[in-house]
Every structure is written in structure tokens, then in C-alpha cells.
Design a protein around this motif. Structure first.
Motif, PDB file in Angstrom:
ATOM      1  N   LEU A  73       0.662  -1.029  -0.041  1.00 45.29           N
ATOM      2  CA  LEU A  73       0.015  -0.085   0.156  1.00 45.29           C
ATOM      3  C   LEU A  73       0.979   1.183   0.036  1.00 45.29           C
ATOM      4  N   ALA A  74       0.636   2.134  -1.070  1.00 44.43           N
ATOM      5  CA  ALA A  74       1.529   3.348  -1.341  1.00 44.43           C
ATOM      6  C   ALA A  74       0.779   4.498  -1.639  1.00 44.43           C
ATOM      7  N   GLY A  75       1.512   5.557  -1.541  1.00 48.21           N
ATOM      8  CA  GLY A  75       0.768   7.025  -1.702  1.00 48.21           C
ATOM      9  C   GLY A  75       0.945   7.308  -3.478  1.00 48.21           C
ATOM     10  N   GLN A  76       1.645   6.570  -4.109  1.00 52.69           N
ATOM     11  CA  GLN A  76       1.670   6.672  -5.574  1.00 52.69           C
ATOM     12  C   GLN A  76       1.467   5.163  -6.283  1.00 52.69           C
ATOM     13  N   PRO A  77       1.264   4.950  -7.356  1.00 49.42           N
ATOM     14  CA  PRO A  77       1.334   3.747  -8.226  1.00 49.42           C
ATOM     15  C   PRO A  77       2.950   3.479  -8.292  1.00 49.42           C
TER      16      PRO A  77
ATOM     17  N   SER B 222      -0.718  -1.880 -10.447  1.00 48.92           N
ATOM     18  CA  SER B 222      -1.222  -0.928  -9.528  1.00 48.92           C
ATOM     19  C   SER B 222      -2.444  -0.690  -9.800  1.00 48.92           C
ATOM     20  N   ASP B 223      -3.027  -0.399  -8.493  1.00 50.99           N
ATOM     21  CA  ASP B 223      -4.748  -0.081  -8.883  1.00 50.99           C
ATOM     22  C   ASP B 223      -4.950   1.034  -7.614  1.00 50.99           C
TER      23      ASP B 223
ATOM     24  N   GLU C 144      -4.297   9.892  -1.571  1.00 47.01           N
ATOM     25  CA  GLU C 144      -4.553   8.676  -2.473  1.00 47.01           C
ATOM     26  C   GLU C 144      -3.753   7.678  -2.017  1.00 47.01           C
ATOM     27  N   ILE C 145      -4.331   6.317  -1.925  1.00 46.92           N
ATOM     28  CA  ILE C 145      -3.693   4.898  -1.581  1.00 46.92           C
ATOM     29  C   ILE C 145      -3.851   4.128  -2.720  1.00 46.92           C
TER      30      ILE C 145
ATOM     31  N   MET D  89      -9.494  -5.723  -2.144  1.00 45.60           N
ATOM     32  CA  MET D  89      -9.818  -4.906  -3.595  1.00 45.60           C
ATOM     33  C   MET D  89     -11.279  -4.604  -3.776  1.00 45.60           C
ATOM     34  N   ALA D  90     -11.941  -5.711  -3.276  1.00 46.45           N
ATOM     35  CA  ALA D  90     -13.599  -5.592  -3.688  1.00 46.45           C
ATOM     36  C   ALA D  90     -14.288  -4.923  -2.708  1.00 46.45           C
ATOM     37  N   SER D  91     -13.666  -4.880  -1.226  1.00 45.32           N
ATOM     38  CA  SER D  91     -14.229  -4.205  -0.316  1.00 45.32           C
ATOM     39  C   SER D  91     -13.876  -2.501  -0.386  1.00 45.32           C
TER      40      SER D  91
END
Length: 299
Positions: free
Chosen positions: A147-151, A162-163, A275-276, A294-296
């Protein structure tokens, strides 16, 4: 050669760890003579002296040092065996290893992971670090998700995808005394100009949110008095609750602030969003908990 007696090895290990027969006897609640005899039996079995007198104390011979190193490994493996058998008896654990980049809000990360926490036999492992380090661990399958603040930066060698999970508005909170001083509860229009008169806590430069906030300050002609910078949003909230200053937090993670007494909402900047991004390897695409997260997030 006779087979190794592990009970004898255990007594030797305790003597070596405790630094003498008397302390070992006290720890094991046994007679000194009994333990001494067990260690002598081990030495006879191995064909080498393991312990020698050194003044009023004892010292390990070179053979004893080698035996101690191997005993440490054996008993560490023995403990692992107990743990693995216990885990197997209670059912297989579902492991999820997540990398959290230094720059993202840990409160928001907790909120994203919250829907997974009721998973039976969950074993959640969280690593925090620089994005580059975490992506390398992800590529080597040491992590299931980052989990990051950028792709993820383009790199065909890593084969990562990345999503964007969310872009949550940012709210400002502070200790009750400072929020009352600002008067935004009665006069909301005082926000954000009141930030110029309050001590401000900010995320460090590792965070993509920091750059967004800096641009937001410039657009409004604000020059905040920054009294603290934090990589961890949860730690920032703790210091704020102790009266150090006001701070921004992703609205996604703001629910966790209810667990801390003394914090009140100061105002909201809807045009600033944290953004995450979820970064996955090909193997991570099929992990059931990653798919569930991802679904949640998209629901």
C-alpha cells in the motif's frame, strides 16, 4: 558412536546459559551432583571435555562452544516444532504480508485492512519501509501486497500492477483547547485561515500528501507554523492529542481517532485528497485476502 542423549544436552545447555552448575541446579530445581553427572555423561558420549574450571567459575572449551552453538539451534528448532504443531492442530493459518510505505497514513491503512481482520486463523504481517525496498520484497514474493501513496513506477523487470484504491478527502483535527481557540465550531468560515495562528503537525516529505498540502497552503497564502513532522499518522495523532498541535488526516482513517480522547475536528479541505494505491505481483493477484480487500475498497 552412541546416539545423542538430548536430556544430557539440555542440562549442558542450561549450565552454559546460567554460567555454572549451582545456578543451573536452582533453575531446574535439581541437585548439583545430578546435573554434573548428566554433563559428564554427555562429555563421555561425545568424547570431548565441554566445560573446564576457570578460577572460581566455569568456562567452555572450544568443543563446548561448538556444542553450545548447536544446542542453541536444536532447542530453537524444538520450540518452532511446538509452535508449528499447535498451529497445525488449530487449523491452517491464512497469511497476508502487507508492505506499508513510509508516506501513507497508517490510520487509513488500518481502515483499509479492517474488513479482513475477522478472517478466521488470519496471520497478518505488516512491514513498513521505503517504497523501493517494499517493491523489491514484493517482486521476490516476500510480500503479497504493498500500500503506497503513488502507483508503482514503470519497470518491466518487476512485473507489478497498481490499482488506485481510494482518494479520500482530508480533515483537520486538534486537541480540544486549540480547536476552541480557533472557534471553527461556531464560525466554520475561519477555517483554513486559522491554521496560520495554530501550531501545525504535518506528514514528512516521504508522503505524497505533504506535497499536496504544500501546494494547498501556497494557493491560499498560508504559512503554517510547523512544530512537528511524522511518518506515522497514528503517532502524529498521539502527539496532537497531547496538545502539540493540529494535524491533517485522511477521512478514511478519521474513524480511528474516536479511540483517542481529546481530539476534535477543526475543519475540512475537500479539495485535498490522500490517495492510496495497491501494488501487487502476479501471485498477489490471486491471493484471496488481497482480492477481498480490493473488492471491499471498490464497494
Amino acid at each position: 558412536m552412541s546416539s545423542l542423549n538430548y536430556r544430557h544436552l539440555y542440562y549442558f545447555w542450561v549450565v552454559a546459559k546460567e554460567g555454572g552448575f549451582a545456578r543451573a541446579a536452582e533453575r531446574l530445581d535439581m541437585a548439583v551432583q545430578t546435573i554434573s553427572a548428566q554433563v559428564k555423561a554427555l562429555e563421555q558420549s561425545l568424547g570431548h571435555q565441554l566445560i573446564k574450571a576457570s578460577g572460581r567459575s566455569l568456562a567452555l572449551t572450544e568443543a563446548g562452544q561448538a556444542a553450545l552453538a548447536r544446542a542453541e539451534e536444536i532447542f530453537r528448532l524444538g520450540q518452532s516444532l511446538h509452535d508449528e504443531v499447535r498451529q497445525a492442530a488449530s487449523g491452517p493459518a491464512l497469511r497476508l504480508a502487507v508492505g506499508l510505505s513510509d508516506g501513507i497514513s497508517k490510520l487509513a491503512a488500518h481502515a483499509l485492512l479492517a474488513p479482513l481482520l475477522d478472517t478466521p486463523a488470519l496471520r497478518l504481517i505488516c512491514h513498513e519501509g521505503e517504497v523501493e525496498q517494499l517493491l523489491a520484497e514484493l517482486a521476490m514474493h516476500q510480500l503479497d501486497l504493498v500500500l503506497a501513496g503513488q502507483p508503482s513506477p514503470p519497470n518491466p523487470n518487476l512485473r507489478l500492477s497498481s490499482d488506485r484504491l481510494l482518494g479520500a478527502p482530508v480533515d483537520w483535527y486538534g486537541p480540544t483547547e486549540l480547536v476552541r481557540k480557533a472557534g471553527t465550531d461556531r464560525h466554520p468560515e475561519r477555517f483554513p485561515d486559522c491554521l496560520a495562528d495554530l501550531p501545525v503537525l504535518l506528514p514528512t516529505g516521504h508522503s505524497a500528501l505533504r506535497a499536496t498540502l504544500e501546494r494547498w497552503f501556497d494557493q491560499r497564502g498560508l504559512v503554517p507554523r510547523v512544530v512537528g513532522e511524522f511518518e506515522d499518522s497514528a503517532l502524529m495523532a498521539v502527539f496532537a492529542a497531547r496538545g502539540l498541535g493540529v494535524f491533517p488526516v485522511s477521512r478514511l482513517g478519521a474513524d480511528d481517532l474516536a479511540l483517542m480522547r481529546g481530539l476534535r475536528r477543526l475543519g475540512s479541505c475537500e479539495d485535498v485528497r490522500e490517495e492510496i494505491h495497491a501494488i501487487r505481483s502476479r501471485r498477489g493477484l490471486h491471493h484471496p485476502l488481497v482480492q477481498r480487500l480490493m473488492a471491499s475498497a471498490s464497494a
